[in-house]
Every structure is written in C-alpha cells, then in structure tokens.
Design an enzyme around this catalytic site. Structure first.
Site, PDB file in Angstrom:
ATOM      1  N   GLY A 213       0.701  -1.111  -0.130  1.00 48.18           N
ATOM      2  CA  GLY A 213      -0.039   0.023  -0.056  1.00 48.18           C
ATOM      3  C   GLY A 213       0.833   0.970  -0.088  1.00 48.18           C
ATOM      4  O   GLY A 213       2.290   1.159  -0.126  1.00 48.18           O
TER       5      GLY A 213
ATOM      6  N   GLY B 121      -4.691  -2.089   6.161  1.00 50.40           N
ATOM      7  CA  GLY B 121      -6.006  -1.735   6.804  1.00 50.40           C
ATOM      8  C   GLY B 121      -6.785  -1.076   5.515  1.00 50.40           C
ATOM      9  O   GLY B 121      -6.474  -0.875   4.348  1.00 50.40           O
TER      10      GLY B 121
ATOM     11  N   ASP C 133     -16.303   3.807   4.598  1.00 47.89           N
ATOM     12  CA  ASP C 133     -16.928   4.803   5.385  1.00 47.89           C
ATOM     13  C   ASP C 133     -18.224   5.047   5.070  1.00 47.89           C
ATOM     14  O   ASP C 133     -18.606   5.069   3.982  1.00 47.89           O
ATOM     15  CB  ASP C 133     -16.086   6.182   5.114  1.00 47.89           C
TER      16      ASP C 133
ATOM     17  N   PHE D  87     -16.120  11.448  11.868  1.00 50.10           N
ATOM     18  CA  PHE D  87     -17.690  11.308  11.273  1.00 50.10           C
ATOM     19  C   PHE D  87     -17.295  10.119   9.939  1.00 50.10           C
ATOM     20  O   PHE D  87     -16.676  10.733   9.078  1.00 50.10           O
ATOM     21  CB  PHE D  87     -18.180  12.708  10.784  1.00 50.10           C
TER      22      PHE D  87
ATOM     23  N   TYR E 106     -14.010   2.168  11.594  1.00 51.10           N
ATOM     24  CA  TYR E 106     -12.266   2.360  11.481  1.00 51.10           C
ATOM     25  C   TYR E 106     -11.690   2.949  12.598  1.00 51.10           C
ATOM     26  O   TYR E 106     -10.593   2.775  13.307  1.00 51.10           O
ATOM     27  CB  TYR E 106     -12.057   3.286  10.258  1.00 51.10           C
TER      28      TYR E 106
END
Ligand code: CAA
Length: 248
Positions: A15, A92, A96, A150, A155
């Site tokens: 990543g 990870g 969202d 938010f 996560y």
C-alpha cells in the site's frame, strides 16, 4: 560466515504507506517481507521494487484475518529468511459511512482487517521474539483512532483498539527485549484518501495546520526509528504524525 539480515514483516506492505516503510527498512539492511492482498498488484509492485534496486524485499500473501493462514505465512517466512524480528502492522481498509447506514458486514470487515489481524500477526510472531529476547512491533493506527471521525465508527474503533493492544502487549513483553509502539498518521497522500469525496478532502486539507497532506516517507522514517535497536526504551507509546491536526 556472514550473518543473515534481520527480518522485517510489513503487513499491507504494497500500500501507499506500506511501500515507503518497506523501502526505508530495506535501505536499513533488513530482509523485508511485504504482506499483500491482491496477487496481481503485488507481482507488479515487486517488479517495481526490483527495478528501483531493492533486492531485499519479498512478498507474503498470508490472509491475515485467518489465524491458521497467518500462522502458515509466518512459518514460511521463518523457513525462508529466519524469524521475524520487526513486525509492522500496516494492513488496513476503510468502509466509510455513517453508523445509521453501516451494515454489519462493513463493521466486521474493518474490525477483521484492521484489528483482528493485529492479534493474529502479533500472536504468530511473539513466541519467536520471546525466544530470541528481541523484537520490535509497530502498529500503524490513525489520527481517527485518537479523535474519532464522522463516517468512520468502524475504522475509529479498530484503530483505537490497536493502541489498547499496543499498551497491553508492551507491558507483557517489556522485560523481554521487545518493544511495542503505535504510530498514528494523520491524512497522508495515498490512494486511501482519494476515496474521500473531493470537497470533503479539500476541507480536511484546509483544517491541517501545516496546510498539506503528509507524505508516506514521513511515516516510514518514524517507523525505522522505532524499529532501531537503539529505541529500546520507547515502548507502549503512541507517536502522532499528523501535521498538527490533532494534539492529544
Ligand atoms: N461533521 C458533521 N456533519 C458532517 C460531516 C462532519 N465531519 N461530514 C458530513 N456531514 C454531514 C453532511 O453535510 C450531510 O448533511 P445533510 O444530511 O444535512 O446534507 C450528512 O452529514 C451526510 O450524512 P450521510 O448519512 O449522507 O453520510 P454518508 O453515510 O453518505 O457518509 C461520508 C458520508 C462517507 C462519511 C463522507 O462524509 C466522508 O467520506 N467523510 C470523510 C470520512 C473520512 O475522513 N475518511 C477518512 C479516510 S482516509 C483514512 O481513513 C486514513 C486515515 O487514517 C486518516
């Protein structure tokens, strides 16, 4: 006889942040093993590392959310390169959405990949570290595990949980030559933040006191510092690297 290079296993190594960590550790002389999820991406990625002159980077495709698979992956690393002396948990994902819309699957996927995997990797390397009397574990958490975000209940929970694990394991291993620390990056210029809608992304950039996103290398340098033999008095710590966006 030349001594074999110490082995560093970087999950999520292919990543954005993971790549910078792999390269920095490879420059320091480690035999680096990069964990990956997508085999096609990983093959191309490895070719890029070779082309850039990194011959001491290899791949491990262990599925980190499956304990047995993780165990088999660690066995293969040990048999091929030697026991893992540095573990960087950098794998990870994000899913969202606000909690009122979040599906149980979106919750589970993030907790599995970002937190349960950290139990699996730590559990699978810890016995070798205890036996050798040396180890460095660095957990890549997030600013959003520190302050909440938010749209990121899953996560934020996983990343906060990661630091709880860091502090507990640090206490269990402090007298055995092993350090366990957390690095909490803020918003770093990688593909992950490209998924955030542009308008929101720009407002986040504006809210960062240094007025820019971080660079993966800025995280990699800190990881190398914590991985160093000379950092043995730092354990159970969290290092925020976020351009001043959150000062806890
Ligand atoms: N605070 C308060 N209100 C907010 C808000 C915020 N930060 N963000 C959005 N809202 C409001 C919107 O204006 C909208 O209001 P209205 O309903 O009045 O129009 C409402 O909340 C949106 O609610 P929805 O139920 O429609 O939200 P959604 O389920 O569609 O989710 C979102 C929206 C996907 C969460 C979107 O806001 C988003 O992408 N936010 C950014 C999340 C973020 O920062 N992710 C980090 C990714 S990078 C990363 O994770 C790496 C790292 O470690 C830092």
């Amino acid at each position: 006889m030349t001594q074999a290079a110490p082995v560093a296993w970087v999950t999520g190594g292919t990543g954005g942040i993971g790549t910078a960590i792999c390269r920095e550790l490879a420059r320091e002389g480690y035999q680096v093993v990069a964990g990956y999820h997508n085999p096609d991406k990983a093959r191309n990625w490895l070719e890029e590392q070779r082309a850039a002159g990194f011959d001491n980077i290899a791949l491990s495709g262990a599925n980190l959310i499956d304990y047995e698979d993780c165990e088999a992956g660690v066995r293969e690393i040990r048999d091929t390169y030697g026991p893992v002396s540095v573990l960087v948990n950098c794998a990870g994902i994000t899913r969202d959405t606000t909690l009122k819309k979040m599906s149980p699957e979106q919750w589970r996927e993030v907790i599995d990949c970002n937190l349960n995997s950290v139990f699996n990797t730590c559990r699978c390397v810890i016995e070798d570290m205890l036996e050798s009397g040396y180890g460095r574990i660095i957990n890549i958490s997030s600013i959003n595990g520190r302050k909440g975000q938010f749209g990121q209940a899953n996560y934020s929970a996983a990343k906060a949980g990661m630091h709880g694990l860091t502090m507990a394991l640090a206490q269990e291993t402090a007298a055995k030559g092993i350090t366990v620390n957390t690095v909490s990056p803020g918003y770093i210029a990688t593909d992950m933040i490209q998924k955030v809608p542009e308008k929101i992304r720009e407002s986040i950039r504006e809210s960062i006191p240094v007025k820019r996103f971080g660079e993966p290398d800025e995280i990699a340098r800190a990881v190398c510092f914590l991985a160093d033999k000379g950092s043995g008095f730092i354990t159970g710590a969290n290092l925020d690297i976020n351009g001043g966006q959150f000062m806890g």
